[in-house]
Each structure stands twice: as C-alpha cells, then as structure tokens.
Enzyme design. Structure first.
Site, PDB file in Angstrom:
ATOM      1  N   GLY A   1       0.787  -1.233   0.000  1.00 21.58           N
ATOM      2  CA  GLY A   1       0.000   0.000   0.000  1.00 21.58           C
ATOM      3  C   GLY A   1       0.815   1.277   0.000  1.00 21.58           C
TER       4      GLY A   1
ATOM      5  CG  ASN B   1       1.623   3.659  -5.778  1.00 23.09           C
ATOM      6  OD1 ASN B   1       2.158   4.745  -5.988  1.00 23.09           O
ATOM      7  ND2 ASN B   1       2.028   2.550  -6.364  1.00 23.09           N
TER       8      ASN B   1
ATOM      9  CB  ILE C   1      -7.102  -9.361 -14.465  1.00 24.66           C
ATOM     10  CG1 ILE C   1      -5.582  -9.478 -14.629  1.00 24.66           C
ATOM     11  CG2 ILE C   1      -7.757  -8.900 -15.755  1.00 24.66           C
ATOM     12  CD1 ILE C   1      -4.866  -8.241 -15.131  1.00 24.66           C
TER      13      ILE C   1
ATOM     14  CG  HIS D   1       2.261  -0.658 -15.850  1.00 28.74           C
ATOM     15  ND1 HIS D   1       1.948  -1.934 -15.462  1.00 28.74           N
ATOM     16  CD2 HIS D   1       3.314  -0.762 -16.700  1.00 28.74           C
ATOM     17  CE1 HIS D   1       2.780  -2.781 -16.064  1.00 28.74           C
ATOM     18  NE2 HIS D   1       3.614  -2.096 -16.810  1.00 28.74           N
TER      19      HIS D   1
ATOM     20  CD  GLU E   1     -11.980  -2.935 -23.921  1.00 33.91           C
ATOM     21  OE1 GLU E   1     -11.722  -2.657 -25.104  1.00 33.91           O
ATOM     22  OE2 GLU E   1     -12.378  -2.095 -23.091  1.00 33.91           O
TER      23      GLU E   1
ATOM     24  CB  ALA F   1       7.848   7.731 -11.619  1.00 34.70           C
TER      25      ALA F   1
END
Length: 205
Positions: A14, A16, A95, A112, A150, A182
């Site tokens: 966690g 982020n 996902i 990402h 998707e 970043a």
C-alpha cells in the site's frame, strides 16, 4: 465544490495508497476524498494503512469468493455502499473483467511501473516489470498512470514520468526508485485531475 468520492484498490504494502493519503493531508489532492479501501488479500499491509488513516476498508478476495463474477459483485456492492465515483488501482494485482471496467468508463485509473507501451500487458506486474527492463538493458524506465479499460494496461495514458536506470541496479532497487521518483508523484496528480473533472461534470449537470 463537493469532493469526488474515491476508492483505492490494493493488494500488498500500500505504498501508493500512502502516497494518496499523504497527498490528501498536504493539499495536493483536494478535489477528491478517499472514502474506501478495497484489498484483494486480507494480509495486505495496506489495510493497516487504511485503519491508521481512519478510512473504511473491505477485503474482496477472488480466491475466497470462488469466481470472477462473485469477486466483482462484492467489489461493486462495496463501491455502491460508499457512493464511490472514482476507482484508483494502486498495486491491485487482480485483473478486472471488461464487463466490470465497461461500467466505469474513464472512472478507473491505474499506475503501472514502466513507460507504457514498454513492459506492460499480461504477465507484467510488480518486480517482473523491473526484471524485464533490466534484462532488456534499457537506460530509461519510469511509470505511467492510465485509464483502465478491457485491455490490460491498454487504456488512455494520463501521465508519464521517466526514471533513469543506474549501473548495478537490481529489480528491487529500481522498483524503489521508480516508486519514489515517479509513482508516488504521478498517482496523486492524476487522481486530483480526474476527481476535479468529475466534480465539474456534476456541477454542470
């Protein structure tokens, strides 16, 4: 302006999520408020971070729920109960189906750890991304915040920031640098931007 209600979805430590909570405190994230944390695993340290920040948290484990349908139904129910308007995937390792993402157009963002389109898509997550970057010998990597659709890592790019690869980097060292330089900067900025857009949309409705 009424704040946009945000859910942060997590799977692990966690960091982020912490960057977002800190951004709320420091005034970087003002257009939105984190009202819910959803973890895909009951051992995620992110749950402790949520508790310390006084943010409600729920666990939705695909394994425990037995199917993708039940997993996404549980997530949807939690989102609805908290009136969530924006979903931030912050190291969320499960996902989501096209059926789920299709119900949230331009309302789900993800961070990402590479410069998409490099090292992204199926199988590229966590340390695997940094291992691939080092194997390929790239000199520049970074992070990307994008809308989720998707296609895995296939949504419109919102923000990117480059990070230099240094001699002697291990995947762990590189991962840390990409986070610090970043991810932890981009994710709050992008969240603020989209929360602001959603807020304006409500005002103009």
């Amino acid at each position: 302006m009424v704040k946009t209600k945000i859910a942060v979805m997590v799977s692990g430590g966690g960091t982020n999520l912490q960057a977002l909570l800190d951004a709320q405190k420091s005034g970087v994230l003002t257009a939105g408020e984190i009202v819910l944390v959803i973890a895909s695993n009951d051992k995620a340290y992110a749950l402790t971070r949520a508790e310390q920040a006084g943010v409600p948290a729920v666990v939705c484990s695909r394994k425990a729920l037995g199917s993708q349908e039940a997993f996404e139904a549980a997530i949807s129910q939690a989102l609805e109960e908290h009136g969530v308007e924006l979903i931030v995937l912050a190291g969320f390792m499960s996902i989501l189906s096209g059926d789920f993402t299709g119900r949230w157009p331009r309302r789900i963002i993800n961070v990402h750890p590479s410069l998409i389109p490099s090292f992204c898509g199926k199988g590229f997550y966590g340390l695997k991304v940094h291992e691939a970057a080092l194997e390929h010998g790239v000199k520049i990597t970074g992070a990307t915040v994008h809308f989720v659709n998707e296609v895995t890592d296939g949504g419109e790019i919102l923000l990117q920031k480059a990070v230099e690869v240094e001699p002697g980097d291990t995947p762990e060292v590189l991962q840390r640098r990409v986070m610090e330089q970043a991810e932890w900067k981009l994710l709050p900025q992008a969240t603020q931007r989209i929360a602001e857009e959603i807020g304006k949309g409500k005002e103009n409705a």
